[in-house]
Enzyme design. Structure first.
Site, mmCIF file in Angstrom:
data_model
loop_
_atom_site.group_PDB
_atom_site.id
_atom_site.type_symbol
_atom_site.label_atom_id
_atom_site.label_comp_id
_atom_site.label_asym_id
_atom_site.label_seq_id
_atom_site.Cartn_x
_atom_site.Cartn_y
_atom_site.Cartn_z
ATOM 1 N N HIS A 72 0.838 -1.199 0.000
ATOM 2 C CA HIS A 72 0.000 0.000 0.000
ATOM 3 C C HIS A 72 0.870 1.245 0.000
ATOM 4 O O HIS A 72 1.728 1.408 0.854
ATOM 5 C CB HIS A 72 -0.934 0.003 1.225
ATOM 6 C CG HIS A 72 -2.149 -0.848 1.035
ATOM 7 N ND1 HIS A 72 -3.334 -0.618 1.662
ATOM 8 C CD2 HIS A 72 -2.344 -1.930 0.244
ATOM 9 C CE1 HIS A 72 -4.225 -1.532 1.284
ATOM 10 N NE2 HIS A 72 -3.642 -2.339 0.430
ATOM 11 N N TYR A 204 -9.041 6.003 7.192
ATOM 12 C CA TYR A 204 -9.157 6.406 8.594
ATOM 13 C C TYR A 204 -10.145 7.575 8.641
ATOM 14 O O TYR A 204 -9.852 8.646 8.106
ATOM 15 C CB TYR A 204 -7.798 6.856 9.140
ATOM 16 C CG TYR A 204 -6.812 5.730 9.386
ATOM 17 C CD1 TYR A 204 -6.051 5.199 8.350
ATOM 18 C CD2 TYR A 204 -6.627 5.205 10.667
ATOM 19 C CE1 TYR A 204 -5.134 4.174 8.584
ATOM 20 C CE2 TYR A 204 -5.705 4.185 10.909
ATOM 21 C CZ TYR A 204 -4.969 3.673 9.864
ATOM 22 O OH TYR A 204 -4.071 2.661 10.102
ATOM 23 N N PRO A 296 -4.229 0.812 18.668
ATOM 24 C CA PRO A 296 -3.955 0.304 17.316
ATOM 25 C C PRO A 296 -4.047 1.339 16.196
ATOM 26 O O PRO A 296 -3.748 1.017 15.042
ATOM 27 C CB PRO A 296 -5.017 -0.791 17.119
ATOM 28 C CG PRO A 296 -6.079 -0.495 18.108
ATOM 29 C CD PRO A 296 -5.448 0.221 19.245
ATOM 30 N N LYS A 300 1.144 0.056 14.943
ATOM 31 C CA LYS A 300 2.552 -0.050 15.314
ATOM 32 C C LYS A 300 2.930 -1.270 16.167
ATOM 33 O O LYS A 300 4.106 -1.616 16.253
ATOM 34 C CB LYS A 300 2.962 1.211 16.107
ATOM 35 C CG LYS A 300 3.125 2.437 15.245
ATOM 36 C CD LYS A 300 4.446 2.408 14.507
ATOM 37 C CE LYS A 300 4.531 3.410 13.393
ATOM 38 N NZ LYS A 300 4.237 2.886 12.063
ATOM 39 N N TYR A 388 4.069 6.711 10.056
ATOM 40 C CA TYR A 388 3.224 5.565 9.706
ATOM 41 C C TYR A 388 4.030 4.483 9.000
ATOM 42 O O TYR A 388 3.860 3.291 9.268
ATOM 43 C CB TYR A 388 2.051 6.019 8.817
ATOM 44 C CG TYR A 388 0.946 4.990 8.712
ATOM 45 C CD1 TYR A 388 -0.172 5.042 9.538
ATOM 46 C CD2 TYR A 388 1.018 3.946 7.784
ATOM 47 C CE1 TYR A 388 -1.175 4.087 9.460
ATOM 48 C CE2 TYR A 388 0.016 2.987 7.696
ATOM 49 C CZ TYR A 388 -1.076 3.070 8.532
ATOM 50 O OH TYR A 388 -2.069 2.118 8.455
HETATM 51 P P1 RFL Z 1 1.182 -11.439 21.380
HETATM 52 O O1 RFL Z 1 0.772 -11.470 19.944
HETATM 53 O O2 RFL Z 1 0.155 -11.043 22.371
HETATM 54 O O3 RFL Z 1 1.729 -12.898 21.721
HETATM 55 C C1 RFL Z 1 1.970 -13.298 23.046
HETATM 56 C C2 RFL Z 1 1.922 -14.801 23.091
HETATM 57 O O4 RFL Z 1 2.256 -15.243 24.393
HETATM 58 C C3 RFL Z 1 1.349 -16.254 24.793
HETATM 59 N N1 RFL Z 1 1.331 -16.306 26.265
HETATM 60 C C4 RFL Z 1 1.963 -17.263 26.970
HETATM 61 N N2 RFL Z 1 2.678 -18.338 26.584
HETATM 62 C C5 RFL Z 1 3.214 -19.132 27.546
HETATM 63 N N3 RFL Z 1 3.025 -18.899 28.879
HETATM 64 C C6 RFL Z 1 2.314 -17.827 29.316
HETATM 65 N N4 RFL Z 1 2.156 -17.611 30.616
HETATM 66 C C7 RFL Z 1 1.757 -16.948 28.329
HETATM 67 N N5 RFL Z 1 1.009 -15.813 28.402
HETATM 68 C C8 RFL Z 1 0.773 -15.439 27.126
HETATM 69 C C9 RFL Z 1 0.036 -15.838 24.159
HETATM 70 O O5 RFL Z 1 -0.867 -16.931 24.039
HETATM 71 C C10 RFL Z 1 0.521 -15.338 22.797
HETATM 72 O O6 RFL Z 1 0.597 -16.376 21.856
HETATM 73 O O7 RFL Z 1 2.448 -10.512 21.632
HETATM 74 P P2 RFL Z 1 3.683 -10.122 20.662
HETATM 75 O O8 RFL Z 1 4.310 -11.357 20.085
HETATM 76 O O9 RFL Z 1 4.488 -9.167 21.444
HETATM 77 O O10 RFL Z 1 3.023 -9.381 19.410
HETATM 78 C C11 RFL Z 1 2.402 -8.127 19.570
HETATM 79 C C12 RFL Z 1 1.259 -7.989 18.569
HETATM 80 O O11 RFL Z 1 0.399 -9.111 18.686
HETATM 81 C C13 RFL Z 1 0.467 -6.700 18.789
HETATM 82 O O12 RFL Z 1 1.312 -5.643 19.104
HETATM 83 C C14 RFL Z 1 -0.352 -6.317 17.531
HETATM 84 O O13 RFL Z 1 -1.369 -7.257 17.297
HETATM 85 C C15 RFL Z 1 -0.955 -4.934 17.695
HETATM 86 N N6 RFL Z 1 -1.805 -4.557 16.562
HETATM 87 C C16 RFL Z 1 -1.256 -4.067 15.412
HETATM 88 N N7 RFL Z 1 0.078 -3.992 15.272
HETATM 89 C C17 RFL Z 1 0.622 -3.579 14.092
HETATM 90 O O14 RFL Z 1 1.859 -3.504 13.979
HETATM 91 N N8 RFL Z 1 -0.156 -3.239 13.006
HETATM 92 C C18 RFL Z 1 -1.511 -3.295 13.073
HETATM 93 O O15 RFL Z 1 -2.166 -3.037 12.067
HETATM 94 C C19 RFL Z 1 -2.114 -3.683 14.314
HETATM 95 N N9 RFL Z 1 -3.447 -3.760 14.440
HETATM 96 C C20 RFL Z 1 -3.205 -4.686 16.663
HETATM 97 C C21 RFL Z 1 -4.007 -4.256 15.580
HETATM 98 C C22 RFL Z 1 -3.807 -5.232 17.793
HETATM 99 C C23 RFL Z 1 -5.176 -5.343 17.860
HETATM 100 N N10 RFL Z 1 -5.723 -5.940 19.014
HETATM 101 C C24 RFL Z 1 -6.683 -6.977 18.952
HETATM 102 C C25 RFL Z 1 -5.089 -5.714 20.280
HETATM 103 C C26 RFL Z 1 -5.382 -4.345 15.648
HETATM 104 C C27 RFL Z 1 -5.971 -4.856 16.793
HETATM 105 C C28 RFL Z 1 -7.481 -4.879 16.834
HETATM 106 C C1 PHB Z 2 -6.032 -4.001 10.585
HETATM 107 O O1 PHB Z 2 -6.074 -4.237 9.361
HETATM 108 O O2 PHB Z 2 -6.405 -4.822 11.430
HETATM 109 C C2 PHB Z 2 -5.524 -2.682 11.047
HETATM 110 C C3 PHB Z 2 -5.031 -1.777 10.129
HETATM 111 C C4 PHB Z 2 -4.591 -0.535 10.563
HETATM 112 C C5 PHB Z 2 -4.661 -0.207 11.898
HETATM 113 C C6 PHB Z 2 -5.131 -1.127 12.818
HETATM 114 C C7 PHB Z 2 -5.576 -2.369 12.390
HETATM 115 O O3 PHB Z 2 -4.258 1.026 12.302
#
Ligand code: RFL
Ligand code: PHB
Length: 394
Positions: A72, A204, A296, A300, A388
């Site tokens: 993108h 957005y 989110p 990042k 971004y």
């Molecule tokens: P995770 O993905 O939470 O993984 C942690 C893992 O640890 C496990 N765990 C355990 N395992 C063993 N023993 C225990 N006691 C444990 N406790 C927990 C869990 O089951 C899991 O498998 O952390 P990690 O690896 O640091 O990754 C971080 C990302 O997941 C997170 O920052 C992103 O998802 C945030 N995020 C976004 N980030 C982006 O860079 N771009 C995006 O577009 C973006 N969109 C988002 C997002 C997060 C969202 N939510 C749901 C919070 C959109 C959303 C809606």
């Molecule tokens: C997504 O596609 O889940 C997404 C994209 C951009 C954001 C957050 C989530 O800022």
């Protein structure tokens, strides 16, 4: 059990760290509390920075990303019925972002780890990190799911990649850390829908009724979000109500329409900013969401997790090759510089686009003026585009 690096958590941070260490010839064991299906199915991030894509490619995890990921070159800001496109390559000297879901990043890294890497144990929750401040840190964990047996993983280093709700951070004594936190009085209701994305780039939208985001997972699957009050239960919203509200918030003056389709997933995400300083205690290192959370809006979180583990893997390799702990000692400060820039950007984007409960007409006008500024001033727009598309890795 004994290994060099004990990794808690098989999210993007833990899986990529294991991969980077394996490529460098450093042994690790990954302990994941949930089963493989759960880890591979968790809908979260969608946007990868160019730097993240480069790291995944170099780690040998870029093949499907290159085939199925969508590059993108911009996003659209929508406000007051207007549409403004932010052109990333034009403003940043060629940078873009990629749409490739976190679920797919995890699937690719899990397949590689199981085929070539060290042990990756599912349904093996860590219960506690012990002796973190000594030369022999240990992870106490359970094997074999519910009712399984307790075991101990002895390590040279432990890395907490266990997300915000994990156990690793608890091993840091309260007096040794400082926590910075902010919660927001709203969350995101997210849906996955079998509908082609209604725009070829992310949208957005700032609206008097609240924020909305149009994203995607593929040419036939849309990912959409609505700002909802804190504490909202996803079940309170019928599918048709969600589409009606999205249609209102994305409204334009030029006949653009929102494509609807069957909703296949629906959930609410709370919003939080959080930083745990330092990201290290003795031989325990924290990486990704275990150390910091961003709302989110700036896309990042996953990208920060990748930056952390790249920095940590480099430092561990340096220590093995030279015997010098200089890079390990710099790990926390190196990561935190990038983390705070992402915190700042995510906070700004959130404030720019969400409507706080009880916002005054003055605050609404200021928000619109900030958006107008981005849409009319190249310096302001460049600032957004640079943040971004991503800050350089330490
Ligand atoms: P995770 O993905 O939470 O993984 C942690 C893992 O640890 C496990 N765990 C355990 N395992 C063993 N023993 C225990 N006691 C444990 N406790 C927990 C869990 O089951 C899991 O498998 O952390 P990690 O690896 O640091 O990754 C971080 C990302 O997941 C997170 O920052 C992103 O998802 C945030 N995020 C976004 N980030 C982006 O860079 N771009 C995006 O577009 C973006 N969109 C988002 C997002 C997060 C969202 N939510 C749901 C919070 C959109 C959303 C809606
Ligand atoms: C997504 O596609 O889940 C997404 C994209 C951009 C954001 C957050 C989530 O800022």
């Amino acid at each position: 059990m004994r290994t060099t690096v004990g990794i808690i958590g098989a999210g993007p941070a833990g899986l990529l760290l294991a991969r980077l260490l394996h490529s460098a010839g450093i042994a690790s064991v990954v302990l994941e509390g949930r089963d493989r299906g759960h880890v591979e199915g968790r809908q979260r991030a969608g946007i990868l920075e160019q730097g993240t894509v480069d790291v995944l490619r170099a780690a040998g995890a870029g093949e499907r990303l290159d085939r199925e990921g969508l590059r993108h070159d911009g996003i659209e800001l929508r406000f007051a019925g207007r549409r403004h496109r932010v052109d990333f390559p034009g403003l940043t000297g060629g940078r873009s972002v990629w749409v490739y879901a976190q679920t797919e990043v995890c699937k690719d890294l899990i397949a590689l780890q199981l085929a070539e890497g060290g042990p990756l144990l599912f349904e093996a929750p860590a219960l506690a990190v012990e002796d973190a401040a000594t030369d022999r840190p240990r992870v106490r964990f359970r094997q074999g799911g519910q009712g399984g047996t307790e075991d101990v993983l002895e390590c040279d280093y432990v890395v907490g990649c266990d997300g915000f709700w994990g156990v690793a951070r608890r091993a840091v004594p309260a007096g040794s850390a400082r926590v910075f936190e902010r919660t927001y009085p709203y969350g995101w209701l997210g849906i996955l829908a079998d509908a082609p994305p209604s725009h070829h780039e992310l949208v957005y939208a700032r609206h008097d009724r609240g924020f909305a985001l149009l994203s995607m997972r593929s040419p036939s699957v849309s990912r959409l979000y609505l700002q909802v009050p804190e504490g909202t239960d996803a079940g309170e919203w019928a599918d048709e109500e969600i589409w009606d509200e999205l249609t209102r918030r994305f409204e334009t003056g030029d006949g653009w329409t929102l494509e609807r389709g069957p909703v296949t997933q629906k959930s609410v995400t709370p919003m939080r900013s959080y930083v745990h300083e330092p990201m290290r205690h003795g031989r325990l290192f924290l990486a990704g969401d275990a150390a910091h959370i961003v709302p989110p809006t700036g896309a990042k979180g996953l990208n920060l997790a990748v930056g952390d583990v790249v920095t940590l893997a480099r430092a561990l390799v340096h220590e093995r090759d030279t015997g010098s702990a200089t890079l390990l000692d710099a790990y926390s400060a190196t990561c935190l510089r990038r983390v705070w820039q992402a915190e700042r950007f995510s906070y700004d984007m959130t404030g720019l686009l969400h409507r706080a409960p009880g916002a005054t007409p003055f605050e609404d006008r200021i928000q619109l003026a900030r958006l107008e500024r981005i849409a009319s001033c190249r310096a302001a727009e460049t600032d957004l585009a640079e943040a971004y598309t991503g800050f350089p890795f330490g």
